[in-house]
Design an enzyme around this catalytic site. Structure first.
Site, PDB file in Angstrom:
ATOM      1  N   ASN A  82       0.965  -1.225   0.097  1.00  0.00           N
ATOM      2  CA  ASN A  82       0.256  -0.027  -0.332  1.00  0.00           C
ATOM      3  C   ASN A  82       0.947   1.281  -0.090  1.00  0.00           C
ATOM      4  OD1 ASN A  82      -1.496   1.849   0.725  1.00  0.00           O
ATOM      5  ND2 ASN A  82      -2.465   1.564   2.458  1.00  0.00           N
ATOM      6  N   ASP A 114      -7.649 -19.895  20.377  1.00  0.00           N
ATOM      7  CA  ASP A 114      -8.439 -20.282  20.865  1.00  0.00           C
ATOM      8  C   ASP A 114     -10.101 -20.318  20.414  1.00  0.00           C
ATOM      9  OD1 ASP A 114      -9.545 -17.684  20.976  1.00  0.00           O
ATOM     10  OD2 ASP A 114      -9.639 -17.524  23.588  1.00  0.00           O
ATOM     11  N   ASP A 149     -10.858  -0.467  10.285  1.00  0.00           N
ATOM     12  CA  ASP A 149     -11.858  -0.153   8.660  1.00  0.00           C
ATOM     13  C   ASP A 149     -13.206   0.173   8.499  1.00  0.00           C
ATOM     14  OD1 ASP A 149      -9.586   0.876   7.038  1.00  0.00           O
ATOM     15  OD2 ASP A 149      -8.912  -0.870   5.799  1.00  0.00           O
TER      16      ASP A 149
END
Length: 312
Positions: free
Chosen positions: A17, A230, A286
């Site tokens: 990016n 987990d 985001d």
């Protein structure tokens, strides 16, 4: 049990990016790619024009064949890669070059040394880890988003909403100003949570965070006991409407000690139905969707390249 294995990494697809780290990602990618090539690794570089293009290019790389996808940037570009890598056997390598780098922090990847991060990719030690999954909408309009770190709702997401509407200033200062503005309007929000379809929580709180990993926002340990192996999400809820007390709570989040305060409650579940009118969900920094949503943990959904295991 956590699956850990070493594999040969001879061909890497490198996604960068160029905007991450205020433009520093390009330099970091060049250093990392040069190091990979020094080790004899074949590298194909891809740079997406936008998030959709980045996902398309990663998907095309997987179809052509690659041993790993190395992402240079922050948690946002890692999130793009996760949408394609989730559920596959192709591992994610991380060259940190963002402002938060919470994925890198979680897996012990050096945040200021692209060559060292590239060496981790070459070593080929992969760990099987969980991902979070957000399901939004209904029927034919239902869609999903994968996330690696934390899904945030409430005060946190309102701050991000405001920051995204602001055109000035840039960087973290914009986020801080947005936080000050939201503090002036601080209020409790009416949440309804259903944990694993059996336990219902109806409560007025300030925020709720759902952690597959421990931190967000560049090292804020909002879910300090989260375990990415987990099969569960850690839930942190803050029920403080006092601006002064909430400000005093912030430093404790840096150490993860906030969960010991009376204003904070925690829970753990595989899946959570979340409702709160007018509140958005942000994951890995985001935008994901407007509540309501189903937020869940998906066990073993990602292969990630990490430092070699400590021996002796």
């Amino acid at each position: 049990m956590t699956q850990l294995r070493q594999r040969e990494i001879a061909h890497v697809t490198a996604l960068t990016n160029p905007l991450s780290g205020h433009g520093s990602a390009i330099a970091a990618a060049r250093r990392a790619i040069a190091r990979l090539q020094q080790h004899g690794v074949e590298v194909v570089e891809i740079i997406g024009d936008d998030a959709d293009d980045a996902r398309y290019l990663v998907g095309a790389a997987l179809e052509r064949g690659t041993d790993a996808v190395a992402v240079t940037g922050g948690d946002g570009v890692i999130s793009n890669a996760l949408q394609v890598l989730a559920g596959t056997d192709i591992p994610l390598g991380i060259i940190p070059a963002g402002t938060g780098n919470d994925h890198a922090r979680e897996f012990g990847i050096p945040t200021n040394d692209p060559e060292a991060a590239a060496d981790i990719i070459v070593d080929g030690w992969t760990k099987t880890v969980d991902l979070g999954r957000i399901q939004c909408g209904e029927g034919s309009k239902k869609w999903g988003k994968w996330f690696g770190t934390v899904a945030a709702t409430g005060f946190d997401s309102l701050v991000t909403d405001r920051a995204n509407r602001m055109r000035w200033p840039h960087g973290r200062l914009r986020y801080y100003l947005a936080m000050v503005a939201e503090l002036s309007q601080l209020r409790l929000l009416p949440y309804r949570l259903v944990l694993d379809g059996t336990r219902e929580i109806d409560t007025d709180i300030t925020l709720a965070a759902f952690g597959n990993t421990r931190s967000y926002g560049g090292g804020l340990l909002i879910c300090p006991n989260a375990d990415h192996t987990d099969g569960l999400l850690d839930i942190t809820m803050v029920n403080e409407a006092s601006r002064t007390k909430l400000i005093r709570l912030f430093p404790t989040v840096l150490k993860g000690t906030h969960i010991n305060l009376n204003e904070v409650s925690t829970a753990r579940a595989k899946s959570i139905h979340v409702e709160c009118p007018g509140i958005n969900v942000y994951a890995d920094g985001d935008f994901a969707c407007l509540l309501p949503a189903e937020i869940s943990a998906v066990a073993g959904a990602l292969q990630i390249l990490r430092p070699p295991p400590v021996t002796g």
